[in-house]
Design an enzyme around this catalytic site. Structure first.
Site, PDB file in Angstrom:
ATOM      1  N   ASN A   4       0.908  -1.140   0.086  1.00 44.14           N
ATOM      2  CA  ASN A   4       0.033   0.182  -0.058  1.00 44.14           C
ATOM      3  C   ASN A   4       0.887   1.204   0.094  1.00 44.14           C
ATOM      4  O   ASN A   4       1.533   1.488   1.090  1.00 44.14           O
ATOM      5  CB  ASN A   4      -1.061   0.080   1.358  1.00 44.14           C
ATOM      6  CG  ASN A   4      -1.700   1.280   1.307  1.00 44.14           C
ATOM      7  OD1 ASN A   4      -1.740   2.104   0.484  1.00 44.14           O
ATOM      8  ND2 ASN A   4      -2.489   1.064   2.356  1.00 44.14           N
ATOM      9  N   LYS A   6      -0.026   4.296  -0.175  1.00 48.25           N
ATOM     10  CA  LYS A   6      -0.568   5.338   0.382  1.00 48.25           C
ATOM     11  C   LYS A   6      -0.372   6.568  -0.632  1.00 48.25           C
ATOM     12  O   LYS A   6      -0.336   6.487  -1.577  1.00 48.25           O
ATOM     13  CB  LYS A   6       0.010   5.701   2.002  1.00 48.25           C
ATOM     14  CG  LYS A   6      -0.203   4.267   2.718  1.00 48.25           C
ATOM     15  CD  LYS A   6      -0.040   4.526   4.119  1.00 48.25           C
ATOM     16  CE  LYS A   6      -0.279   3.085   4.764  1.00 48.25           C
ATOM     17  NZ  LYS A   6      -0.196   3.258   6.267  1.00 48.25           N
ATOM     18  N   HIS A  91      -9.394   1.006   4.869  1.00 45.36           N
ATOM     19  CA  HIS A  91      -8.176   1.337   5.570  1.00 45.36           C
ATOM     20  C   HIS A  91      -8.391   2.287   6.610  1.00 45.36           C
ATOM     21  O   HIS A  91      -9.053   3.310   6.722  1.00 45.36           O
ATOM     22  CB  HIS A  91      -7.288   1.768   4.565  1.00 45.36           C
ATOM     23  CG  HIS A  91      -5.930   1.676   5.255  1.00 45.36           C
ATOM     24  ND1 HIS A  91      -5.389   2.643   6.033  1.00 45.36           N
ATOM     25  CD2 HIS A  91      -4.872   0.943   4.944  1.00 45.36           C
ATOM     26  CE1 HIS A  91      -4.169   2.634   6.545  1.00 45.36           C
ATOM     27  NE2 HIS A  91      -3.806   1.301   5.977  1.00 45.36           N
ATOM     28  N   GLU A  93      -6.973   4.606   7.649  1.00 46.65           N
ATOM     29  CA  GLU A  93      -6.561   6.124   7.296  1.00 46.65           C
ATOM     30  C   GLU A  93      -7.718   6.550   6.856  1.00 46.65           C
ATOM     31  O   GLU A  93      -8.188   7.765   6.916  1.00 46.65           O
ATOM     32  CB  GLU A  93      -5.471   6.234   6.628  1.00 46.65           C
ATOM     33  CG  GLU A  93      -4.298   5.868   7.636  1.00 46.65           C
ATOM     34  CD  GLU A  93      -2.990   5.459   6.604  1.00 46.65           C
ATOM     35  OE1 GLU A  93      -2.849   5.316   5.284  1.00 46.65           O
ATOM     36  OE2 GLU A  93      -1.752   4.675   7.477  1.00 46.65           O
ATOM     37  N   GLU A 163      -5.282  -4.971  10.644  1.00 46.59           N
ATOM     38  CA  GLU A 163      -4.376  -3.859  10.839  1.00 46.59           C
ATOM     39  C   GLU A 163      -4.418  -3.337  12.064  1.00 46.59           C
ATOM     40  O   GLU A 163      -5.280  -2.206  11.944  1.00 46.59           O
ATOM     41  CB  GLU A 163      -4.378  -2.844   9.556  1.00 46.59           C
ATOM     42  CG  GLU A 163      -3.916  -3.581   8.196  1.00 46.59           C
ATOM     43  CD  GLU A 163      -3.526  -2.348   7.273  1.00 46.59           C
ATOM     44  OE1 GLU A 163      -2.245  -2.697   6.700  1.00 46.59           O
ATOM     45  OE2 GLU A 163      -4.083  -1.256   6.925  1.00 46.59           O
ATOM     46  N   GLY A 169       2.582   2.317  10.968  1.00 47.93           N
ATOM     47  CA  GLY A 169       3.635   3.302  10.700  1.00 47.93           C
ATOM     48  C   GLY A 169       4.008   3.597  11.863  1.00 47.93           C
ATOM     49  O   GLY A 169       5.265   4.801  12.052  1.00 47.93           O
ATOM     50  N   SER A 209       3.665  -2.328  10.566  1.00 51.99           N
ATOM     51  CA  SER A 209       4.928  -2.338  10.384  1.00 51.99           C
ATOM     52  C   SER A 209       5.688  -3.469   9.959  1.00 51.99           C
ATOM     53  O   SER A 209       6.608  -4.134  10.883  1.00 51.99           O
ATOM     54  CB  SER A 209       5.549  -2.036  11.862  1.00 51.99           C
ATOM     55  OG  SER A 209       5.030  -0.588  12.271  1.00 51.99           O
TER      56      SER A 209
HETATM   57  P1  13P Z   1       3.200   0.187   7.709  1.00 55.02           P
HETATM   58  O1  13P Z   1       3.645  -0.821   7.198  1.00 55.02           O
HETATM   59  O2  13P Z   1       3.815   1.586   7.244  1.00 55.02           O
HETATM   60  O3  13P Z   1       3.049   0.360   8.975  1.00 55.02           O
HETATM   61  O4  13P Z   1       1.642   0.596   7.140  1.00 55.02           O
HETATM   62  C1  13P Z   1       0.728  -0.535   7.266  1.00 55.02           C
HETATM   63  C2  13P Z   1      -0.470  -0.184   6.488  1.00 55.02           C
HETATM   64  O5  13P Z   1      -1.256   0.596   6.894  1.00 55.02           O
HETATM   65  C3  13P Z   1      -0.756  -1.116   4.935  1.00 55.02           C
HETATM   66  O6  13P Z   1      -2.040  -0.645   4.949  1.00 55.02           O
END
Ligand code: 13P
Length: 251
Positions: A4, A6, A91, A93, A163, A169, A209
């Site tokens: 992803n 983002k 997601h 976010e 997740e 992150g 992560s």
């Molecule tokens: P990270 O791997 O940066 O923690 O992000 C995970 C994520 O949100 C994947 O959709």
């Protein structure tokens, strides 16, 4: 194994990353589905860069209508036309920053399936919810409402991504035991709702992560079938190392 991206990697930078990535994952794609999910504006360039490879393409969201007055939204059929096979939905976010609800995720999931896209439906608890011992209620509630009304046949095209929000992150990965515990709960609920065959066949990805040095251990858990990778998917060598770790565990 889905990357992803983002809101990162404009078309040229995305294509450059894929040029590096493809030779590094050429082996892995025989055993593992490897997918990249760029931002909308980089999808075309990514589709061109992926021509002739076995790496799949996904978007990071889609709307539930086919067309119309929905400023800022993109229809599932448009993603299909541009070369996507997958789409990330719900997601955290989107939920936290853009007001995405379980009901919206459910509508988007149904529309994606109807158009022929494979949704990656994301669920996961916040740190406050984990500290309040509400993980099971929160995660299974999101799962139930997000997948409500789907048939067992449709579930076969869905991937669920667990997740935990506190692991995204932050560099703070869920331990393999913590992740497995929730993945087991998710599969158990899918078994109740959709039956054994559907529950055994569905992929449950872990995200938060995930890195080259923890991927193999996570992938060895019985109910962890894949990963959804954020930060590490922006580096070809790291994302390839994760995909190759998944291949080794699968093989
Ligand atoms: P990270 O791997 O940066 O923690 O992000 C995970 C994520 O949100 C994947 O959709």
């Amino acid at each position: 194994m889905a990357g992803n991206w983002k809101m990162n990697l404009a078309p040229d930078a995305g294509a450059a990353l894929l040029a590096q990535l493809l030779p590094l994952v050429a082996d892995a794609t025989g055993a593992v589905d490897v997918v990249v999910c760029p931002p909308y504006t980089s999808l075309s360039a990514a589709a061109a860069a992926l021509q002739g490879s076995d790496v799949g393409l996904g978007a990071q969201n889609c709307h539930w209508e086919d067309s119309g007055a929905f400023t800022g939204e993109v229809a599932p059929g448009m993603l299909l036309t541009i070369g996507c096979q997958w789409v990330i939905l719900g997601h955290s976010e989107r939920r936290l920053f853009f007001g995405e609800t379980d009901e919206g995720v459910n509508r988007r999931t149904k529309a994606a399936l109807a158009a022929g896209l494979r949704p990656i439906v994301c669920i996961g608890e916040t740190l406050e919810e984990r500290d309040a011992e509400r993980v099971k209620d929160v995660v299974l509630g999101q799962l139930d409402r997000g997948l409500q009304g789907l048939s067992s046949e449709q579930l076969a095209s869905v991937s669920v991504a667990y997740e935990p929000v506190w692991a995204i992150g932050t560099g703070r990965t869920a331990t393999p035991e913590q992740a497995q515990e929730v993945h087991g709960l998710i599969r158990g609920r899918l078994r109740q709702s959709f039956g054994d065959a559907a529950a055994d066949g569905v992929r449950i990805q872990y995200g938060g992560s995930m890195k080259p040095d923890n991927a193999a251990e996570l992938m060895r858990q019985i109910d962890i079938d894949g990963g959804l990778i954020g930060g590490a998917s922006l580096k070809a060598a790291d994302f390839a190392a994760i995909a190759n770790a998944a291949r080794d565990v699968a093989g």
